[in-house]
Design an enzyme around this catalytic site. Structure first.
Site, short mmCIF file in Angstrom:
data_model
loop_
_atom_site.label_atom_id
_atom_site.label_comp_id
_atom_site.label_asym_id
_atom_site.label_seq_id
_atom_site.Cartn_x
_atom_site.Cartn_y
_atom_site.Cartn_z
CB CYS A 21 -1.17 0.01 0.96
SG CYS A 21 0.08 0.29 2.84
CB CYS A 55 -3.95 -0.92 8.66
SG CYS A 55 -4.61 -0.41 7.30
FE1 FES Z 1 -1.73 0.77 4.16
FE2 FES Z 1 -4.19 0.91 6.61
S1 FES Z 1 -3.37 0.56 3.44
S2 FES Z 1 -1.86 0.56 6.21
#
Ligand code: FES
Length: 160
Positions: free
Chosen positions: A36, A109
């Protein structure tokens, strides 16, 4: 995630506790996720309490999503008073527990927060999703925005 959990995450992210750098920290850990692109750094300060070395305070900075901010906020509160070993034994699920169970797509996360804590407390044993990132003075110092990248800085909060 039900409405109550969504509100808990939103509230924790809007008013994060323990946000910002910590001068004189005893330990610092920085990790990032390649999937991400989010990064999180955690600072930890210890104190002696009843003959035990426990966490006095922890702070964080992140280029992360709302859930990562919320989890880091509650986690830095939860680890106060714990030894390094006790904090290291906590999973991302435990560190995010005040927010309620996270949906599967947000579990990583909480893992980001767990990995940053492990990187700070036991860098040799931590196995984050990607290798720990060498520490610079601030997390922002390690980002070189190119193109249309916008960085929104949250206001630093007081210690509470
Ligand atoms: Fe990457 Fe939450 S989407 S830490």
């Amino acid at each position: 995630m039900n409405d109550d959990q969504t509100k808990a995450v939103e509230n924790a992210a809007k008013n994060p506790k323990n946000l910002g750098e910590m001068e004189g920290a005893d330990a610092v850990g920085t990790v990032g996720r390649s999937d991400c692109g989010d990064m999180l750094r955690m600072w930890v300060k210890f104190k002696e309490e009843n003959g035990r070395k426990v966490i006095d305070r922890a702070t964080f900075q992140t280029f992360g999503c709302q859930t990562a901010i919320a989890v880091a906020s509650v986690a830095t509160e939860m680890i106060r008073g714990k030894t390094a070993g006790e904090a290291l034994a906590m999973s991302g699920e435990q560190l995010s527990s005040p927010l309620g169970p996270l949906p599967p797509m947000k579990i990583h996360c909480a893992q980001l927060v767990e990995d940053a804590l492990k990187s700070a407390l036991d860098p040799a044993a931590s196995k984050p999703a990607v290798p720990a990132i060498p520490s610079g003075p601030t997390l922002a110092d390690q980002i070189t925005p190119t193109g249309k990248v916008k960085i929104n800085l949250l206001k630093k909060t007081s210690e509470s």
